[in-house]
Design a protein around this motif. Structure first.
Motif, mmCIF file in Angstrom:
data_model
loop_
_atom_site.group_PDB
_atom_site.id
_atom_site.type_symbol
_atom_site.label_atom_id
_atom_site.label_comp_id
_atom_site.label_asym_id
_atom_site.label_seq_id
_atom_site.Cartn_x
_atom_site.Cartn_y
_atom_site.Cartn_z
ATOM 1 N N TYR A 73 -26.987 -45.481 -82.757
ATOM 2 C CA TYR A 73 -26.149 -44.530 -82.023
ATOM 3 C C TYR A 73 -25.015 -45.278 -81.319
ATOM 4 O O TYR A 73 -23.857 -44.880 -81.375
ATOM 5 N N PHE A 76 -22.458 -46.684 -83.642
ATOM 6 C CA PHE A 76 -21.629 -45.642 -84.247
ATOM 7 C C PHE A 76 -20.746 -44.949 -83.204
ATOM 8 O O PHE A 76 -20.110 -43.945 -83.486
ATOM 9 N N GLY A 77 -20.731 -45.507 -81.994
ATOM 10 C CA GLY A 77 -19.832 -44.960 -80.967
ATOM 11 C C GLY A 77 -20.370 -43.722 -80.293
ATOM 12 O O GLY A 77 -19.607 -42.836 -79.913
ATOM 13 N N MET A 78 -21.714 -43.638 -80.146
ATOM 14 C CA MET A 78 -22.311 -42.469 -79.495
ATOM 15 C C MET A 78 -23.157 -42.925 -78.302
ATOM 16 O O MET A 78 -24.383 -42.770 -78.276
ATOM 17 N N GLY A 79 -22.457 -43.472 -77.317
ATOM 18 C CA GLY A 79 -23.138 -43.978 -76.124
ATOM 19 C C GLY A 79 -23.966 -42.896 -75.439
ATOM 20 O O GLY A 79 -25.031 -43.180 -74.878
ATOM 21 N N ASN A 80 -23.483 -41.653 -75.472
ATOM 22 C CA ASN A 80 -24.200 -40.542 -74.820
ATOM 23 C C ASN A 80 -25.609 -40.355 -75.380
ATOM 24 O O ASN A 80 -26.518 -39.959 -74.657
ATOM 25 N N LYS A 81 -25.776 -40.588 -76.677
ATOM 26 C CA LYS A 81 -27.094 -40.413 -77.295
ATOM 27 C C LYS A 81 -27.933 -41.674 -77.139
ATOM 28 O O LYS A 81 -29.158 -41.611 -77.068
ATOM 29 N N PHE A 109 -19.650 -50.908 -74.053
ATOM 30 C CA PHE A 109 -19.113 -49.712 -74.724
ATOM 31 C C PHE A 109 -18.383 -48.826 -73.717
ATOM 32 O O PHE A 109 -17.245 -48.401 -73.955
ATOM 33 N N TYR A 111 -17.118 -49.643 -70.884
ATOM 34 C CA TYR A 111 -15.910 -50.329 -70.411
ATOM 35 C C TYR A 111 -14.779 -50.191 -71.432
ATOM 36 O O TYR A 111 -13.659 -49.823 -71.087
ATOM 37 N N ARG A 113 -14.425 -48.034 -73.811
ATOM 38 C CA ARG A 113 -13.984 -46.650 -74.010
ATOM 39 C C ARG A 113 -13.193 -46.127 -72.809
ATOM 40 O O ARG A 113 -12.552 -45.092 -72.889
ATOM 41 N N GLY A 114 -13.283 -46.844 -71.690
ATOM 42 C CA GLY A 114 -12.518 -46.426 -70.514
ATOM 43 C C GLY A 114 -13.336 -45.701 -69.465
ATOM 44 O O GLY A 114 -12.789 -45.178 -68.501
ATOM 45 N N TYR A 115 -14.678 -45.656 -69.624
ATOM 46 C CA TYR A 115 -15.545 -45.038 -68.608
ATOM 47 C C TYR A 115 -15.899 -46.127 -67.575
ATOM 48 O O TYR A 115 -17.025 -46.638 -67.542
#
Lengths: 603, 192
Positions: A73, A76-81, A109, A111, A113-115
């Motif tokens: 996850y 594949f760029g799905m940090g939320n999952k 990730f 950082y 992505r900007g979160y």
């Protein structure tokens, strides 16, 4: 007879597989899980996740499988999952190091992505149970997050509180140097950057970092009117490298800037610190005596001249500055440093009284800058038509590596030359990854149209119905111990029965005991789970259309964000070119005016 | 070096360097963070990814059931359990039929060695009962000299296809201390 014998011998010579080993679905030994692992190892995170989700719908996944799922996850760029899965696994796992690494990766990730707030909070939360082996990585990441938020003082504290400078990487030291300077502690910052700028290099990355440290320090000195110090530092930068043009520009200005006071090095002795030595050609080599004296004016396209009003030292400094800038203007004309070089030469000549030569060079500069303005316009057009982003991600369109995808080189398109800095920034890179991903997903969904048709054809295939009932019974009973028994406690044999009446054909009256109506509670509404395969395929078709629309919209929005970023950056650069043009034309007008008045009498 | 290619090489380096380190561009001036619209879209895309994954999972399960019903489904997995051995080519055939051939690039060959993963090379429909499988491979050790002959081998075996989904694992192993790499066959089934 002979043929049968040969077949028998052949059959005996072939080895026979042992009885099948049994595995628990979703466990470490499940070949489907190992297949998902293989897909993950070759960077096909999307396929791996698809397999894992299918397994998850059929049986409970083991911790190994859930760990792989979390890793996939995130990749594949799905940090939320990924985040809740890691959190769940943390409740049961003993391996704090593995968990710590996963959390750091998750924070990286966030950082990138900007979160930034999420990244900071996650890093601070993990500090308590941080394994010793991860301290330096944690410090490095947290300091970068804090610097991105503009909290330089806090970043310095994070990097210095633990007193472990000896264990920190050169990248961390570089960042600490920058943070210190931005926090107003310039001497310590300079000292650190100076050390990084003299570090022993092992790889191309090290070389790039060393050049970057020297470039940053050199310009810092220059901004503080310390030309003497800046000159030595710029001279360390490789003559061919990603930072060489900016360094050449700085080197020229350093020659003409006030020398300033000599900078003291720190008293702290680090055994790793070396006197600067490089086997690569550096800019310092440009200023070797013979190279400066021989024919610099000829190389600059100028008639040899000597300014009578100039002191000998100023004349020598001008010559050395010209060496750097003449080298610079022969490089990529789309580089802003090169454009500035075109103005720096006549500006200095004019300042030093070489007005005629300045006038000639301003004319050349205007020509170059006009050309660049046209190129910038063409680049803008390409960006607005969406060609730039498409060109960048053209290759490996179906690659499933999501967040781990890296842009390693740039296509030979004019716009990419202007946007090199922006293209390397996280905000652009991460947006580009999302753009790639939505395209890949749309491609995947489009591909299902034909696959669904093939499924429908398979369901309609008349041969498909001809499965013997015996096969189905054997399938249902294979490897199963019967739990049902008859009245004599003997296992009831399950078999197919093809002599029974078809449903509804039995018309004999029921016995008395059967007359009582059984109580049946009917569930309200239509059962959602009882879908036939045909119905499921129909439902898939509906989902496919919805997804196609959503993906097209997301891809379009992402493309617009990338375009906006690129246009903003290019507009800034175009404005800079126009500003240079105004300056050049104004200077030219002034020089022509003075020429008409007979004031240009440089000798 | 021509100017253009030199310029391209430098450009490639800039991108590679900045991406590889991750910190080069993090220094002053600090990169501006993405705008809130970009973050909102990132959230939307993460949700969309989940929907597409779920779609693929559901659709591939249906596809598997429709094209390979479980009573005839036979899955063939390939694994390499020899450190440093890079498999280049592989073929498999059932009951003397036409062989299915596979070639592996470097990334694929290396993926076999990382975490003991298995590659599902194919799914076929076979009637329950006895079947013959034949597999061949061509491989080479990563540190072999350029002129070294490739390592080859094959396996023939009989197996019983039962009435449920059958998994066949072909493993590239060394059966003894000095033995040449060879293929072995493992048959597994789900406990469910």
């Amino acid at each position: 007879m002979r043929t049968s014998l040969i077949l028998l011998v052949a059959a005996l010579s072939a080895s026979t597989a042992h009885a099948a080993d049994v595995y628990v679905p979703g466990s470490k030994n499940d070949p489907n899980l190992r297949a998902a692992q293989y897909q993950s190892d070759e960077g096909r995170y999307f396929s791996s996740l698809t397999e894992l989700l299918r397994m998850d719908s059929e049986s409970k996944l083991s911790n190994d499988a859930r760990w792989l799922m979390a890793e996939d996850y995130l990749s594949f760029g799905m940090g939320n999952k990924a985040e809740p899965l890691y959190r769940d696994i943390a409740q049961t796992t003993e391996d704090q190091l593995l968990l710590g690494r996963a959390r750091l990766r998750l924070a990286e990730f966030s950082y990138q992505r900007g979160y930034l707030d999420e990244a900071r909070s996650a890093l601070l939360k993990m500090q308590e149970k941080l394994p010793k082996k991860l301290v330096e990585q944690w410090q490095d990441l947290l300091s970068r997050v804090l610097m991105a938020k503009g909290s330089y003082s806090e970043a310095v504290s994070v990097l210095t509180n633990l007193d472990n400078a000896g264990k920190q990487s050169q990248y961390t030291r570089y960042n600490l140097g920058v943070a210190l300077i931005n926090d107003g502690r310039a001497p310590q910052g300079r000292d650190l950057l100076d050390r990084v700028g003299r570090m022993r290099v092992m790889t191309l990355e090290d070389l790039a970092l060393r050049d970057k440290a020297n470039l940053t320090l050199g310009w810092h000195f220059l901004h503080n009117q310390l030309g003497g110090s800046a000159k030595a530092i710029f001279g360390r930068v490789r003559s061919q490298g990603p930072y060489s043009n900016r360094a050449l520009l700085g080197l020229g200005w350093a020659e003409l800037a006030p020398r300033g006071a000599k900078q003291e090095h720190s008293d702290v002795v680090n055994p790793e610190d070396q006197p600067f030595f490089s086997s690569f050609s550096t800019l310092g080599v440009l200023l070797r005596p013979g190279f400066v004296d021989n024919d610099i004016f000829k190389r600059a396209g100028l008639r040899n001249f000597r300014l009578e009003k100039l002191a000998k030292t100023e004349d020598a400094a001008l010559k050395r500055a010209l060496v750097a800038w003449v080298t610079l203007i022969n490089r990529d004309p789309m580089d802003p440093a090169v454009q500035e070089g075109w103005l720096a030469i006549p500006y200095s000549l004019d300042k030093l009284g070489a007005h005629t030569q300045a006038l000639q060079f301003y004319e050349k500069a205007v020509e170059q800058l006009e050309l660049n303005r046209k190129r910038a316009d063409a680049a803008m057009g390409s960006i607005k038509q969406g060609r730039m982003v498409d060109t960048i991600v053209k290759r490996d369109i179906d690659a499933e590596n999501g967040w781990t995808w890296r842009l390693t080189d740039l296509p030979d398109a004019p716009e990419t030359y202007y946007l090199q800095t922006l293209l390397a920034e996280h905000r652009f890179q991460e947006a580009l990854k999302n753009y790639r991903d939505t395209r890949m997903l749309a491609h995947n969904i489009d591909g299902w149209q034909d696959r669904i048709k093939a499924m429908e054809a398979a369901y309609q295939n008349p041969d498909r119905a001809n499965v013997s009932p015996d096969v189905l019974v054997k399938q249902a009973t294979e490897n199963k111990t019967p739990v049902w028994t008859d009245t004599n406690n003997a296992p009831t044999e399950l078999r197919s029965e093809d002599t029974l009446s078809v449903p509804g054909a039995y018309d004999k009256p029921l016995g008395e005991e059967s007359k009582a109506t059984p109580e049946v509670e009917l569930a309200s509404g239509t059962p959602t789970q009882a879908q036939s395969d045909h119905e499921k395929v129909e439902a898939l078709k509906g989902r496919l259309v919805t997804l196609q629309k959503s993906l097209a919209q997301a891809n379009d929005e992402q493309s617009k964000i990338l375009q906006t970023l690129a246009i903003k950056e290019l507009t800034g650069q175009k404005k800079q070119i126009e500003k240079y043009l105004v300056e050049a034309r104004f200077a030219l007008a002034r020089l022509y005016d003075r020429q008409m008045k007979g004031e240009l009498n440089d000798k | 070096m021509p100017l253009k290619s030199c310029r391209k090489a430098v450009r490639a380096l800039i991108v590679a360097a900045s991406c590889a380190t991750g910190t080069l561009w993090a220094a002053a001036p600090v990169q501006p963070p993405p705008e809130s619209g970009a973050l909102k879209l990132d959230q939307t895309i993460q949700d969309l990814k989940e929907e597409v994954l779920q779609f693929n999972s559901d659709a591939s399960a249906l596809e598997q059931n429709s094209l390979y019903p479980s009573y005839s489904r036979t899955s063939v997995f390939l694994g390499v359990r020899l450190s440093g051995l890079l498999i280049k080519e592989f073929s498999v055939t059932f009951d003397g039929g036409a062989p299915e051939k596979f070639t592996f690039d470097e990334i694929e060959s290396l993926a076999f060695l990382q975490n003991k993963g298995l590659r599902r090379v194919m799914r076929v429909n076979l009637e329950p009962g006895q079947h013959k499988i034949r597999a061949e491979f061509i491989a080479q050790f990563a540190d072999a000299k350029p002129d070294a002959l490739p390592i080859t081998g094959n396996l023939e075996a009989i197996f019983d296809k039962n009435y449920n989904n059958t998994d066949l694992g072909l493993m590239l192993v060394r059966t003894g201390f000095r033995a040449e790499p060879s293929l072995t066959l493992e048959q597994t089934r789900s406990a469910r």
